[in-house]
Scaffold this motif. Structure first.
Motif, mmCIF file in Angstrom:
data_model
loop_
_atom_site.group_PDB
_atom_site.id
_atom_site.type_symbol
_atom_site.label_atom_id
_atom_site.label_comp_id
_atom_site.label_asym_id
_atom_site.label_seq_id
_atom_site.Cartn_x
_atom_site.Cartn_y
_atom_site.Cartn_z
ATOM 1 N N ILE A 195 0.829 -1.209 0.000
ATOM 2 C CA ILE A 195 0.000 0.000 0.000
ATOM 3 C C ILE A 195 0.868 1.265 0.000
ATOM 4 O O ILE A 195 0.464 2.307 -0.518
ATOM 5 N N LEU A 213 2.075 2.501 -3.585
ATOM 6 C CA LEU A 213 1.107 3.101 -4.517
ATOM 7 C C LEU A 213 1.278 4.618 -4.651
ATOM 8 O O LEU A 213 1.346 5.134 -5.778
ATOM 9 N N MET A 256 -9.623 -5.553 -5.333
ATOM 10 C CA MET A 256 -9.676 -4.894 -6.646
ATOM 11 C C MET A 256 -11.066 -4.305 -6.900
ATOM 12 O O MET A 256 -11.187 -3.227 -7.490
ATOM 13 N N TYR A 308 -11.313 -1.054 -4.974
ATOM 14 C CA TYR A 308 -10.507 -0.042 -5.680
ATOM 15 C C TYR A 308 -11.220 0.407 -6.959
ATOM 16 O O TYR A 308 -11.257 1.602 -7.277
ATOM 17 N N ALA A 325 -12.417 4.198 -7.702
ATOM 18 C CA ALA A 325 -11.834 4.899 -8.851
ATOM 19 C C ALA A 325 -12.925 5.385 -9.804
ATOM 20 O O ALA A 325 -12.886 6.535 -10.280
ATOM 21 N N ASN A 340 -2.996 1.944 -11.366
ATOM 22 C CA ASN A 340 -3.526 0.699 -11.948
ATOM 23 C C ASN A 340 -2.387 -0.269 -12.260
ATOM 24 O O ASN A 340 -2.537 -1.490 -12.112
ATOM 25 N N MET A 378 -1.418 -2.085 -9.097
ATOM 26 C CA MET A 378 -2.362 -3.174 -8.790
ATOM 27 C C MET A 378 -2.115 -4.362 -9.710
ATOM 28 O O MET A 378 -2.196 -5.525 -9.281
#
Length: 292
Positions: free
Chosen positions: A62, A65, A142, A145, A149, A200, A203
C-alpha cells in the motif's frame, strides 16, 4: 451469483484493470482531445516502481502506490510541458516516442527491471501487514478499488473541470478567449491521468507477481484507444464497456484462436462504421430519440 473459479476471477480482475486504464484514457482523448500513445509507459512505470520497492526493499504494497502515482505525475508534467503544445498526429507521434523510450529503459535497465526476462518475485498485495494472497481475496480488494476509482471519475464528469475539458476539445482558441488557461488545464489532466494509470499498474503488478516490458509496449496503448473508442469517447462508462466487450472476445472465441484477430478487427470496424459514438454514445442517442 458466486464465482469460485480462480480463472474467471482472474478474467474479471484483468477486465477491471483495463477498464480503469481505458476510462482514464477517455479523459484524455474523449474529454480533452489529447491523443496519447504513451499511456502504456505510465502503466509500466507504476508496475515497476511498486514491483521493485516491494520485492527488493520489502515495502508494504500500500505504501508503494503513492510513490508510483507521484512519480508518474511529475514525469508526465516533465513530458507534457513541451509535448502538449502539439496537436493531432504530431502529439500522437511525440507521445509514441516517449512510450518507446520508456520501453527501451524497461528492457535495458536490467539491473533494476530484470530486462526482457522481466521482474519476478513480486509479493502479494498487503494492506498494513495484512496480505491478500488468494484470488478471491484480491478480487475483493480490486473491486473496492475499482468502485472508488469509478466514483472519482464520475465526480470529475459532473464537475466544472468536465466542461473546461470539453470546451478545450471543441476549440482551444475559444477556450483561451474565455480566460481558460489551456496549457495548464491540459497539463493537469495529462499528469493526473498518468498518476491514475500508474496506480492501476501497481495493482497489476501485485496481481500478476511478474511483469515484463512486453506488457507495456505500443500494443497496449493502441488497445486502450480501441477500448475507449468502442465503448464511447466522452463517457466515463465508455472505457468500462469497451474493456468488457474487447476483453471478452478472447474468452468467447477461445476455440477459434487463429481467427481471434479477424474477429477483433471485424468488431472494431462494425462499431466504427455503424456506431461512431461508441456503444454507450449510440445507446444514449437511441434512448433520447425514443423520448423525443
Amino acid at each position: 451469483m458466486k464465482i469460485d473459479s480462480p480463472y474467471y476471477l482472474g478474467v474479471a480482475i484483468m477486465i477491471m484493470i483495463h477498464s480503469l486504464n481505458a476510462s482514464g484514457f477517455n479523459l484524455l482523448l474523449g474529454y480533452t482531445g489529447i491523443i496519447s500513445l504513451g499511456q502504456a509507459a505510465f502503466f509500466g512505470l507504476g508496475a515497476y516502481i511498486s514491483g521493485v520497492l516491494s520485492s527488493a526493499y520489502g515495502w508494504d504494497a500500500i505504501l508503494t502506490l503513492p510513490v508510483a502515482a507521484v512519480s508518474a505525475f511529475f514525469l508526465a508534467l516533465l513530458v507534457g510541458w513541451p509535448v502538449l503544445r502539439l496537436h493531432g498526429h504530431y502529439l500522437a507521434m511525440a507521445t509514441l516516442g516517449f512510450g518507446m523510450i520508456m520501453y527501451i529503459f524497461m528492457n535495458e535497465m536490467s539491473f533494476i527491471t530484470g530486462g526482457p526476462s522481466g521482474l519476478m518475485g513480486i509479493g502479494d498485495f498487503t494492506l498494513f501487514g495484512k496480505a491478500f494472497p488468494f484470488e478471491d481475496e484480491f478480487f475483493i480488494v480490486m473491486s473496492v478499488y475499482f468502485i472508488l476509482a469509478l466514483t472519482i471519475l464520475e465526480l470529475i464528469d459532473k464537475s466544472f473541470l468536465h466542461y473546461k475539458m470539453k470546451f478545450i476539445k471543441s476549440s482551444e482558441t475559444a477556450s483561451a478567449s474565455y480566460g481558460i488557461n489551456v496549457v495548464s488545464t491540459k497539463l493537469f489532466v495529462f499528469a493526473s491521468v498518468a498518476a491514475f494509470t500508474a496506480l492501476n499498474g501497481s495493482m497489476y503488478a501485485f496481481y500478476t507477481h511478474f511483469i515484463s516490458p512486453v506488457s507495456f509496449g505500443l500494443k497496449y496503448s493502441i488497445e486502450l484507444v480501441a477500448m475507449a473508442t468502442v465503448g464511447g469517447l466522452g463517457y466515463v462508462t465508455g472505457g468500462v464497456v469497451g474493456a468488457v466487450l474487447l476483453g471478452l472476445i478472447p474468452e468467447l472465441f477461445a476455440g477459434l484462436e487463429e481467427f481471434e484477430m479477424i474477429i477483433y478487427g471485424t468488431f472494431l470496424a462494425v462499431v466504427v462504421m455503424f456506431a461512431p459514438g461508441g456503444v454507450v454514445g449510440t445507446v444514449i442517442k437511441l434512448w433520447r430519440r425514443k423520448d423525443a
